[in-house]
Motif scaffolding. Structure first.
Motif, PDB file in Angstrom:
ATOM      1  N   ASN A 174      -3.204 -17.490   7.884  1.00  0.00           N
ATOM      2  CA  ASN A 174      -3.268 -16.783   6.612  1.00  0.00           C
ATOM      3  C   ASN A 174      -2.798 -15.364   6.820  1.00  0.00           C
ATOM      4  O   ASN A 174      -3.065 -14.744   7.858  1.00  0.00           O
ATOM      5  N   LEU A 175      -2.077 -14.855   5.824  1.00  0.00           N
ATOM      6  CA  LEU A 175      -1.705 -13.442   5.833  1.00  0.00           C
ATOM      7  C   LEU A 175      -2.782 -12.650   5.112  1.00  0.00           C
ATOM      8  O   LEU A 175      -3.161 -12.981   3.977  1.00  0.00           O
ATOM      9  N   VAL A 176      -3.271 -11.621   5.767  1.00  0.00           N
ATOM     10  CA  VAL A 176      -4.315 -10.770   5.185  1.00  0.00           C
ATOM     11  C   VAL A 176      -3.725  -9.379   4.990  1.00  0.00           C
ATOM     12  O   VAL A 176      -3.167  -8.783   5.919  1.00  0.00           O
ATOM     13  N   LEU A 177      -3.867  -8.843   3.755  1.00  0.00           N
ATOM     14  CA  LEU A 177      -3.360  -7.511   3.436  1.00  0.00           C
ATOM     15  C   LEU A 177      -4.537  -6.590   3.166  1.00  0.00           C
ATOM     16  O   LEU A 177      -5.468  -6.938   2.426  1.00  0.00           O
ATOM     17  N   THR A 178      -4.499  -5.411   3.770  1.00  0.00           N
ATOM     18  CA  THR A 178      -5.449  -4.346   3.438  1.00  0.00           C
ATOM     19  C   THR A 178      -4.636  -3.117   3.072  1.00  0.00           C
ATOM     20  O   THR A 178      -3.714  -2.726   3.798  1.00  0.00           O
ATOM     21  N   LYS A 179      -4.979  -2.532   1.909  1.00  0.00           N
ATOM     22  CA  LYS A 179      -4.235  -1.353   1.448  1.00  0.00           C
ATOM     23  C   LYS A 179      -5.200  -0.396   0.784  1.00  0.00           C
ATOM     24  O   LYS A 179      -5.920  -0.774  -0.138  1.00  0.00           O
ATOM     25  N   ALA A 208       0.651  -5.516  -4.248  1.00  0.00           N
ATOM     26  CA  ALA A 208      -0.342  -4.505  -3.872  1.00  0.00           C
ATOM     27  C   ALA A 208       0.052  -3.143  -4.437  1.00  0.00           C
ATOM     28  O   ALA A 208      -0.806  -2.387  -4.939  1.00  0.00           O
ATOM     29  N   ARG A 209       1.353  -2.807  -4.386  1.00  0.00           N
ATOM     30  CA  ARG A 209       1.818  -1.540  -4.945  1.00  0.00           C
ATOM     31  C   ARG A 209       1.618  -1.506  -6.457  1.00  0.00           C
ATOM     32  O   ARG A 209       1.268  -0.470  -7.035  1.00  0.00           O
ATOM     33  N   THR A 210       1.865  -2.682  -7.088  1.00  0.00           N
ATOM     34  CA  THR A 210       1.685  -2.735  -8.550  1.00  0.00           C
ATOM     35  C   THR A 210       0.217  -2.543  -8.922  1.00  0.00           C
ATOM     36  O   THR A 210      -0.107  -1.816  -9.885  1.00  0.00           O
ATOM     37  N   ILE A 238      -3.982  -9.518 -11.781  1.00  0.00           N
ATOM     38  CA  ILE A 238      -4.376 -10.074 -10.488  1.00  0.00           C
ATOM     39  C   ILE A 238      -4.496 -11.594 -10.572  1.00  0.00           C
ATOM     40  O   ILE A 238      -4.064 -12.329  -9.661  1.00  0.00           O
ATOM     41  N   THR A 239      -5.074 -12.089 -11.667  1.00  0.00           N
ATOM     42  CA  THR A 239      -5.212 -13.546 -11.839  1.00  0.00           C
ATOM     43  C   THR A 239      -3.835 -14.223 -11.876  1.00  0.00           C
ATOM     44  O   THR A 239      -3.613 -15.283 -11.269  1.00  0.00           O
ATOM     45  N   GLN A 240      -2.912 -13.594 -12.605  1.00  0.00           N
ATOM     46  CA  GLN A 240      -1.560 -14.172 -12.735  1.00  0.00           C
ATOM     47  C   GLN A 240      -0.843 -14.260 -11.392  1.00  0.00           C
ATOM     48  O   GLN A 240      -0.312 -15.313 -11.023  1.00  0.00           O
ATOM     49  N   ILE A 241      -0.857 -13.143 -10.635  1.00  0.00           N
ATOM     50  CA  ILE A 241      -0.139 -13.176  -9.358  1.00  0.00           C
ATOM     51  C   ILE A 241      -0.894 -14.007  -8.334  1.00  0.00           C
ATOM     52  O   ILE A 241      -0.277 -14.551  -7.399  1.00  0.00           O
ATOM     53  N   ASN A 244      -4.232   3.679 -10.445  1.00  0.00           N
ATOM     54  CA  ASN A 244      -4.008   5.129 -10.546  1.00  0.00           C
ATOM     55  C   ASN A 244      -3.661   5.543 -11.967  1.00  0.00           C
ATOM     56  O   ASN A 244      -3.897   6.694 -12.352  1.00  0.00           O
ATOM     57  N   ASN A 245      -3.064   4.622 -12.740  1.00  0.00           N
ATOM     58  CA  ASN A 245      -2.740   4.927 -14.145  1.00  0.00           C
ATOM     59  C   ASN A 245      -3.920   4.683 -15.073  1.00  0.00           C
ATOM     60  O   ASN A 245      -3.782   4.803 -16.295  1.00  0.00           O
ATOM     61  N   HIS A 246      -5.079   4.273 -14.477  1.00  0.00           N
ATOM     62  CA  HIS A 246      -6.326   4.063 -15.237  1.00  0.00           C
ATOM     63  C   HIS A 246      -6.147   3.047 -16.363  1.00  0.00           C
ATOM     64  O   HIS A 246      -6.620   3.236 -17.488  1.00  0.00           O
TER      65      HIS A 246
END
Length: 597
Positions: free
Chosen positions: A240-245, A49-51, A69-72, A57-59
């Motif tokens: 399931n683990l759900v992440l919101t950021k 998520a940080r990546t 995203i597909t890879q991870i 942010n780096n556009h």
């Protein structure tokens, strides 16, 4: 109570060690595996998520972000979607029209696509012969897309859970979808095509849809917390683990769902598996422990047995060393201890035997010394008595002073004492440890002839016939003066003790196998009692006990012979023959090739 052996102890240690390791592993796995597994999942989700936030942010290009995203997503079995506060998709998985379906063909050859996002069907159990009965709603104008309300598979009936309205959010703008009033339909047929997506992917997608729907209901609040929380899917009964950021500086929110599978079920299955594995492994470990313990204890037991035998002074058995490890070194050390101890004990035994022999010898020597003194006293007493008597007789006028025969008697007795003293001095010198022979090479025949010439008259006076035949020279090594003394004593004895008018036979024989010459002298018509043969070599011993002047001598001749021959390391002895007595001795033969003639 029976004493436990080392094999039993080693066996028990191996079993307890294995069981302890196995039980500790199961306990740690049951206690710590699930928290570790969930914590690892959370750390991975926070990391990617940080990546993603950093890339946004780096556009970076949209394709680059979607590729990452597909890879991870593939590596972590996750669904990731980045949306805005209006629930519009920007990156990652798009959920619109992304539903799972399978195809059923009816008897009239019409095919229907059945939506399976909210059912739990195991397609591995479905084959072409299975008949499906489905009650549902037609969702498109082509009347081919069916949302099932109830599915019958044989005796099994499946009913979907409450369908979230967000599932239809994408259908409202789709030209293939119907208006607001779907038609009910009932169909019956066989499955001709199965979904390619996994059930876990479908379940995770539905969880993501449900969480987005919750956000939509809270849309007015516009609160997005950076958090990871657990959601249990009611269809699959899997957490399931759900992440919101919230992406800093934007209105974007990262949504990610990853399945925890069923950790409890996995651990339960693993525990059952470990129980079965424990039983089979325990059997193998028991067999290995038995073999190993016996293999390890066998040499120790063997060494213990040998050590007990050593303690009982039995050194016959040795440990067979078969390895170079500590046991092999211990076996070598035990063998060395056994050998050294046996050697030392043997030396002590021999030393004790030698001391006993020396003690007995000392006793015998003392007895012989007493006997020797008595014999010397006796031998000297007789001539001294004779001399004393004759001198007193002459002094008192009993004998005429000018009668020379009395002087001759006195002189004979003096000569006799002189000879005896000389012989005793010879024995003393020969017994001395510092006495050395003067060795040289000489002809044994020549030495005998020299002695024979001296005493031939003595033999002739008794009418004795001395027989010898010289075949060749007999060169030997030794002290010629002492060997001449030996031959003289043996020849004089033979002459003295052989009855008149008999024969004396002289032979010198070469012993080829021993490289020696043997001298033999045999006299006839006389023998030595068998119980006295060994004693004739003793000083002052006489076979003829009367000590008459006819046989003369002091009884020291053969004792001198013995001492001289022992100094020469010769074999010697005496035997009774059929008609006489034979004395013999041998000397080392010497080659005459180097002699000058």
């Amino acid at each position: 109570m029976r004493k436990r052996g080392i094999a039993y102890k080693l066996f028990l240690i191996h079993i307890l060690l294995f069981a302890s390791i196995f039980i500790i592993q199961i306990v740690f796995q049951s206690t710590y595996f699930e928290p570790y597994y969930i914590n690892t999942k959370k750390q991975n989700m926070e990391e990617f998520a940080r990546t993603i936030e950093s890339k946004i942010n780096n556009h970076e290009p949209t394709d680059t972000i979607n590729q990452y995203i597909t890879q991870i997503s593939e590596n972590n079995n996750a669904i990731i979607s980045v949306i805005d506060d209006q629930l519009q998709h920007h990156y990652g998985s798009s959920l619109n029209n992304n539903y799972t379906q399978f195809v059923v063909r009816t008897k009239d050859n019409k095919e229907y696509n059945i939506i399976d996002d909210f059912l739990s069907i195991d397609y591995k159990e479905i084959n072409e012969k299975d008949i499906f009965s489905i009650d549902g709603l037609l969702m498109d104008d082509k009347e081919s897309l069916v949302l099932p309300k109830k599915i019958k598979m044989g005796t099994r009936v499946l009913e979907p859970t409450e369908i979230s309205t967000i599932f239809f959010e994408g259908f409202t703008n789709d030209n293939d979808m119907m208006n607001q009033q779907p038609k009910p339909i009932t169909i019956e047929g066989k499955v001709i095509s199965k979904p390619t997506e996994s059930k876990s992917f479908t379940a995770q997608k539905n969880v993501l849809i449900q969480e987005m729907f919750v956000m939509m209901n809270r849309k007015e609040e516009q609160t997005f917390n950076n958090q990871i929380y657990t959601v249990r899917d009611t269809q699959t009964d899997i957490n399931n683990l759900v992440l919101t950021k919230k992406v800093e500086g934007t209105d974007l929110v990262i949504f990610a769902v990853t399945s925890l599978q069923s950790v409890d079920e996995v651990i339960g299955n693993l525990n059952q598996y470990y129980i079965i594995l424990f039983v089979f492994t325990m059997i193998i470990v028991i067999l290995i422990a038995i073999i190993f313990s016996k293999t390890l204890s066998k040499p120790l037991v063997k060494m213990s047995t040998i050590a007990n035998q050593i303690a009982n002074q039995n050194f016959s058995e040795k440990y067979i060393v078969k390895s170079k490890d500590e046991l092999g070194q211990m076996g070598k050390a035990l063998n060395k201890i056994s050998t050294n101890l046996e050697q030392k004990i043997t030396e002590l035994v021999h030393a004790n035997e030698k001391l006993a022999q020396d003690y007995e010898l000392q006793l015998k020597l003392k007895e012989k010394e007493k006997e020797f003194v008595a014999n010397v006293s006796h031998e000297l007493k007789t001539p001294l008595t004779v001399i004393n008597g004759y001198i007193k007789g002459i002094k008192n006028g009993v004998y005429e002073q000018n009668d020379l025969k009395y002087c001759d008697v006195i002189l004979d007795e003096v000569d006799r004492m002189t000879e005896m003293v000389q012989e005793m001095l010879d024995i003393s010198r020969l017994e001395s440890p510092i006495y050395q022979l003067t060795e040289s090479t000489f002809d044994l025949w020549h030495t005998f002839l020299k002695v024979y010439d001296k005493f031939k008259t003595m033999a002739d006076e008794k009418g004795l016939q001395v027989l010898f035949e010289i075949d060749e020279e007999a060169y030997v090594n030794g002290d010629i003066k002492r060997i001449e003394q030996v031959i003289t004593n043996l020849f004089v004895n033979a002459v003295k003790y052989t009855p008149k008018h008999n024969r004396i036979n002289i032979k010198i024989v070469y012993l080829e196998g021993f490289n020696k010459y043997m001298f033999k002298i045999k006299n006839e018509n006389i023998s030595i009692p068998y119980d006295e043969i060994e004693q004739i070599w003793d000083p002052f011993y006489r076979v003829e006990k009367s000590r008459s002047k006819e046989f003369g001598g002091s009884g020291l001749g053969l004792a001198i012979v013995k001492q001289i021959l022992e100094r020469h390391h010769s074999s010697f002895g005496v035997n009774n023959t059929e008609n006489g007595v034979e004395f013999y001795f041998d000397l080392r033969a010497v080659s005459t090739d180097y002699l000058n003639y």
